[in-house]
Design a protein around this motif. Structure first.
Motif, mmCIF file in Angstrom:
data_model
loop_
_atom_site.group_PDB
_atom_site.id
_atom_site.type_symbol
_atom_site.label_atom_id
_atom_site.label_comp_id
_atom_site.label_asym_id
_atom_site.label_seq_id
_atom_site.Cartn_x
_atom_site.Cartn_y
_atom_site.Cartn_z
ATOM 1 N N ARG A 38 0.725 -1.103 0.146
ATOM 2 C CA ARG A 38 -0.119 0.088 -0.086
ATOM 3 C C ARG A 38 0.862 1.228 -0.047
ATOM 4 O O ARG A 38 0.683 2.058 0.841
ATOM 5 C CB ARG A 38 -0.587 -0.145 1.248
ATOM 6 C CG ARG A 38 -1.809 -1.422 1.299
ATOM 7 C CD ARG A 38 -2.841 -0.913 2.190
ATOM 8 N NE ARG A 38 -2.587 -1.289 3.639
ATOM 9 C CZ ARG A 38 -3.399 -1.086 4.709
ATOM 10 N NH1 ARG A 38 -4.759 -1.002 4.446
ATOM 11 N NH2 ARG A 38 -2.855 -1.328 5.756
ATOM 12 N N PRO A 97 -7.135 1.153 -4.471
ATOM 13 C CA PRO A 97 -7.880 1.051 -5.709
ATOM 14 C C PRO A 97 -8.020 2.759 -6.269
ATOM 15 O O PRO A 97 -8.511 2.740 -7.173
ATOM 16 C CB PRO A 97 -9.353 0.532 -4.904
ATOM 17 C CG PRO A 97 -9.208 0.947 -3.501
ATOM 18 C CD PRO A 97 -7.855 1.016 -3.219
ATOM 19 N N LEU A 155 -6.148 -6.186 -3.324
ATOM 20 C CA LEU A 155 -6.706 -6.943 -2.269
ATOM 21 C C LEU A 155 -8.199 -7.104 -2.988
ATOM 22 O O LEU A 155 -9.194 -6.022 -2.763
ATOM 23 C CB LEU A 155 -6.644 -6.267 -0.971
ATOM 24 C CG LEU A 155 -7.247 -6.986 -0.005
ATOM 25 C CD1 LEU A 155 -6.697 -8.444 0.186
ATOM 26 C CD2 LEU A 155 -7.630 -6.380 1.537
ATOM 27 N N LYS A 200 -12.828 -7.916 3.325
ATOM 28 C CA LYS A 200 -11.710 -8.925 3.484
ATOM 29 C C LYS A 200 -10.819 -8.372 4.715
ATOM 30 O O LYS A 200 -10.673 -7.124 4.843
ATOM 31 C CB LYS A 200 -11.057 -9.160 2.337
ATOM 32 C CG LYS A 200 -11.532 -10.081 1.446
ATOM 33 C CD LYS A 200 -10.505 -10.358 0.140
ATOM 34 C CE LYS A 200 -11.057 -11.059 -0.737
ATOM 35 N NZ LYS A 200 -10.253 -11.337 -2.031
ATOM 36 N N PRO A 201 -10.601 -8.903 5.759
ATOM 37 C CA PRO A 201 -9.581 -8.537 6.781
ATOM 38 C C PRO A 201 -8.401 -7.575 6.070
ATOM 39 O O PRO A 201 -7.884 -8.266 5.324
ATOM 40 C CB PRO A 201 -9.034 -9.825 7.431
ATOM 41 C CG PRO A 201 -10.191 -10.793 7.180
ATOM 42 C CD PRO A 201 -10.830 -10.613 5.648
ATOM 43 N N GLY A 202 -8.239 -6.613 6.707
ATOM 44 C CA GLY A 202 -7.226 -5.889 6.180
ATOM 45 C C GLY A 202 -7.455 -4.881 5.236
ATOM 46 O O GLY A 202 -6.722 -4.207 4.618
ATOM 47 N N GLY A 203 -8.711 -4.853 4.694
ATOM 48 C CA GLY A 203 -9.213 -4.018 3.372
ATOM 49 C C GLY A 203 -10.013 -2.919 3.942
ATOM 50 O O GLY A 203 -10.450 -2.087 2.749
ATOM 51 N N TYR A 254 -8.941 0.227 4.553
ATOM 52 C CA TYR A 254 -8.522 1.454 4.305
ATOM 53 C C TYR A 254 -8.850 1.371 2.810
ATOM 54 O O TYR A 254 -9.359 2.550 2.420
ATOM 55 C CB TYR A 254 -6.784 1.423 4.455
ATOM 56 C CG TYR A 254 -6.112 2.679 4.414
ATOM 57 C CD1 TYR A 254 -6.029 3.905 5.030
ATOM 58 C CD2 TYR A 254 -6.052 3.121 2.508
ATOM 59 C CE1 TYR A 254 -5.460 4.903 4.915
ATOM 60 C CE2 TYR A 254 -5.425 4.199 2.283
ATOM 61 C CZ TYR A 254 -5.254 5.160 3.472
ATOM 62 O OH TYR A 254 -4.805 6.743 3.149
ATOM 63 N N ALA A 255 -8.681 0.414 2.063
ATOM 64 C CA ALA A 255 -8.907 0.455 0.702
ATOM 65 C C ALA A 255 -10.496 0.686 0.309
ATOM 66 O O ALA A 255 -10.828 1.499 -0.772
ATOM 67 C CB ALA A 255 -8.683 -0.849 0.036
ATOM 68 N N ALA A 313 -11.287 -5.140 -1.973
ATOM 69 C CA ALA A 313 -11.415 -6.014 -0.565
ATOM 70 C C ALA A 313 -12.735 -6.711 -0.460
ATOM 71 O O ALA A 313 -13.296 -6.883 0.649
ATOM 72 C CB ALA A 313 -11.072 -5.119 0.602
ATOM 73 N N GLY A 314 -13.173 -7.293 -1.410
ATOM 74 C CA GLY A 314 -14.378 -8.318 -1.332
ATOM 75 C C GLY A 314 -15.687 -7.489 -1.399
ATOM 76 O O GLY A 314 -16.629 -8.368 -1.415
ATOM 77 N N PRO A 359 -4.656 -3.725 10.373
ATOM 78 C CA PRO A 359 -3.549 -2.924 9.501
ATOM 79 C C PRO A 359 -3.800 -1.439 9.229
ATOM 80 O O PRO A 359 -4.951 -1.482 8.432
ATOM 81 C CB PRO A 359 -3.411 -3.979 8.449
ATOM 82 C CG PRO A 359 -3.436 -5.475 8.847
ATOM 83 C CD PRO A 359 -4.895 -4.999 9.811
#
Lengths: 255, 429
Positions: A195, A216, A254, B199-202, B204-205, B226-227, B258
């Motif tokens: 990231r 993204p 991700l 999804k775990p850790g996603g 922020y995205a 992230a899912g 994270p």
């Protein structure tokens, strides 16, 4: 002038020693300096065997060499503006804080906040650097504003957070969120990282390895040639102003 | 005897409508409280007197001896750690800060392992928040992100959101939408209008993607983040933009995953972005009933909310360096005073190894996991049960907790004040 500071073996404690007095300039006036272990003030010669060879009139001509178990030493080279510090082993947190000139060489590993809010000069770390290498302070808007940091090993998370100027080069991998809040300057990671460039406003970030968890909110622009490498160019972070440049060899989302 | 309008000293909701029935100086019944609060009010098996570790056994000692032991321990230490503070009242916290400054130690509270990252983010970008009453009466959209109030803050939903009446909402239950964002389908997700599974850790995205979508930059967002599908992200962004008043409540699912404080910063910046379209606020789901108070007390007394190092005589603050977990893991303290928390139950093993090596004094009414690491434990009155004092609700509203029964136990403030007086005497000598 060469000042050699060999750390005496610590009797019991792991309590770190704050040694912001160890900057080349201070040795122009002798070695009557103090450092702090927890809440106790100690004379420099209580902690180190001090050896001074030659003399000097200006800090540029002073070299300080640190040896022994220096990984518990914090704030060495804080506000340094000239001269040279060589650390033969590992160094503790906040080495080279606010430095504006001179050279610090760490032969071993560096702990957190190496070169925090640095404005000029150069830091070379032959080993690994921990989290917040070349970063800013809590709540601060600008981190590093000038100078160079080069790490030959890997770094932890939040490398060059809030960097606003200067150049940071890491030859190994970097952890999570390298170049977060970047607003200027240049960051180069030769290995992989996670990231990079999160919420970046401006500046350039290069990753010669693979980016994991690519955010993204970066727009793919095309490919560029850079130092014999083909890199993919992104603009971002679009969640923010989106004027930063991110160049990566390879990336995965991700998703 | 029935005590009305008692304040529940369990979680950050600090519910102030509890009825407690007391008979013979024992709580026999509790009305209105959730299961967590009821259990706390009914709590028994307290320590009877201070105890001192003596070889493999515990020896009963007097309060005077115990307090003297703690004062001597702190005065002789090179870098004492004063940790906990979330489970006690503000008046005791004040004494704690004075003590930390006098012995030049490090004072840290439990926010360094819960919402510390939220505070770091607030220090970067500010806090567009409001009180719970505003949300109750106005919010027509509530987002729970990485928090599960049904299990952790059971009455948050009934007093302020899903099941609460709202003055400016005609039919609050029908008009108020609830979105839950989490990595698993929690109990709270079951009562949500929209569940976003990340999804775990996603986190922020997803937050970054939402910020971009709210700004109208949907085209660059990948098909899934992230899912979460882009369609769902656009739907959530539209729900937010079309709300009259939105409120985000986030928990440790956002602060301790994270990215940590960058997650919170991103959430705050999403809220700022949404406030260009409508009214939006964001607040933390604080855990301990007075963890917010310890941040307040520390801030007004030292300038910093937690992790304050006085070893050089002035306040220095750097979470990651001056916070309890980091100090213990790096063996950087040589004595510890624990007040109103149970680090042995929550800290990593490496920290506990050091806690076992150094002298430790704990102020706590009950034997707990940290007791095993103590040299001395001093039982105290429980704030909100047999001691009174000020606590801060999760939205920053100070509420005075009440005493519902009387016992002979000293309060945290009384024990700490006596300790502090001994230290001042020693300092003057």
């Amino acid at each position: 002038m060469k000042v050699t500071l060999a750390m005496k073996p610590a009797a019991k404690s792991f309590i770190s020693i704050e040694a912001e007095s160890i900057v080349p300039k201070n040795f122009l006036d002798g070695t009557d300096l103090s450092v702090w272990r927890g809440n106790r003030e100690l004379r420099l010669d209580e902690v180190f065997s001090v050896l001074v060879e030659g003399d000097a009139d200006r800090s540029e001509d002073v070299e300080v060499v640190l040896s022994g178990e220096t990984f518990r030493l914090k704030r060495v080279g804080e506000y340094m503006d000239g001269g040279r510090i060589t650390i033969l082993g590992n160094i503790g947190m906040h080495c080279g804080n606010f430095m504006s000139g001179g050279i610090i060489e760490v032969r071993g590993n560096a702990d957190g906040w190496l070169g925090r809010e640095m404005a000029g000069g150069a830091i070379v770390c032959r080993g690994d650097a921990a989290d917040y290498c070349a970063a800013g302070y809590r709540g601060g808007r600008k981190g590093m504003t000038g100078g160079t940091v080069e790490v030959f090993g890997s770094t932890g998370d939040f490398l060059a957070e809030s960097i606003a100027g200067g150049t940071v080069t890491v030859h190994g991998n970097s952890g999570d969120m390298a170049g977060a809040e970047m607003r200027g300057g240049t960051l180069v990671v030769h290995g992989d990282c996670r990231r990079p460039g999160a919420n970046m406003k401006e500046g350039s970030c290069y990753v010669y390895g693979t980016v994991q968890g690519m955010l993204p909110t970066f727009r793919k622009i095309g490919t560029v040639q850079h130092g014999g490498r083909t890199l993919i160019r992104f603009a971002g972070d679009l969640a923010n102003r989106g004027k930063g440049n991110l160049f990566v060899k390879d990336y995965e989302y991700l998703d | 005897m029935i005590v009305k309008d008692a304040v529940c000293p369990f979680c950050g909701c600090l519910c102030d409508d509890i009825e407690v029935e007391v008979e013979d100086d024992r709580v026999v019944a509790v009305t209105n409280a959730c299961e967590l609060g009821t259990t706390k009010f009914m709590g028994e098996k307290r320590l009877k007197n201070p105890i001192l570790r003596y070889g493999d056994e515990w020896k009963d000692i007097t309060y005077d001896t115990a307090i003297r032991y703690a004062a001597d321990m702190l005065l002789s230490a090179e870098r004492p750690l004063l940790y906990g503070w979330s489970g006690t009242h503000g008046e005791a916290q004040c004494v704690g800060v004075h003590m930390a400054e006098l012995v030049r130690g490090v004072i840290d509270n439990t926010s360094s392992v819960c919402h510390g990252p939220s505070i770091l983010a607030i220090q970067e970008v500010g806090h567009p928040g409001c009180t719970l009453g505003v949300v109750k009466n106005r919010a027509d959209l509530v987002i729970y992100w990485g928090s599960n109030p049904i299990d952790a803050h059971p009455r948050h939903l009934s007093r302020y959101t899903r099941y609460a009446e709202g003055f400016f909402l005609e039919n609050a239950f029908r008009d108020r939408k609830v979105i839950v964002v989490d990595v698993r389908k929690t109990e709270t997700a079951n009562i949500a209008d929209e569940f976003v599974r990340i999804k775990p850790g996603g986190d922020y995205a997803v937050l970054s993607a939402l910020r971009a979508i709210v700004q109208g930059k949907t085209d660059t967002i990948p098909r899934t983040v992230a899912g979460v599908t882009r369609e769902q992200l656009v739907r959530v962004a539209n729900l937010c933009k079309s709300a009259k008043f939105g409120a985000v409540y986030f928990g440790l699912g956002l602060t301790m995953t994270p990215g940590k404080y960058k997650n919170i910063r991103n959430a705050i910046e999403l809220v700022s972005e949404l406030s260009r379209h409508t009214k939006f606020t964001i607040s933390a789901m604080r855990g301990h009933y007075n963890v917010y108070g310890s941040n307040e007390v520390n801030t007004w007394m030292t300038g910093y909310p937690f992790g304050i190092d006085f070893s050089r005589g002035i306040a220095f603050y750097n979470p990651g360096e001056t916070t309890a977990v980091d100090i213990l893991a790096r063996k950087e303290c040589d004595a510890a005073l624990i007040v109103g928390s149970d680090p042995a139950a929550h800290f990593p093993r490496k920290c506990l190894e050091h806690l076992a090596d150094i002298p430790v004094v704990q102020l706590d009414p009950y034997p707990n996991a940290t007791t095993a690491f103590c040299n001395v434990q001093i039982p105290v009155a429980v704030t909100g049960i047999d001691a009174e004092g000020t606590a801060y609700r999760m939205d920053g509203v100070p509420i005075r907790t009440r005493r519902v029964l009387s016992t002979d136990y000293l309060s945290d403030r009384e024990v700490l004040s006596r300790m502090y007086a001994l230290m001042q005497e020693a300092q003057e000598r």
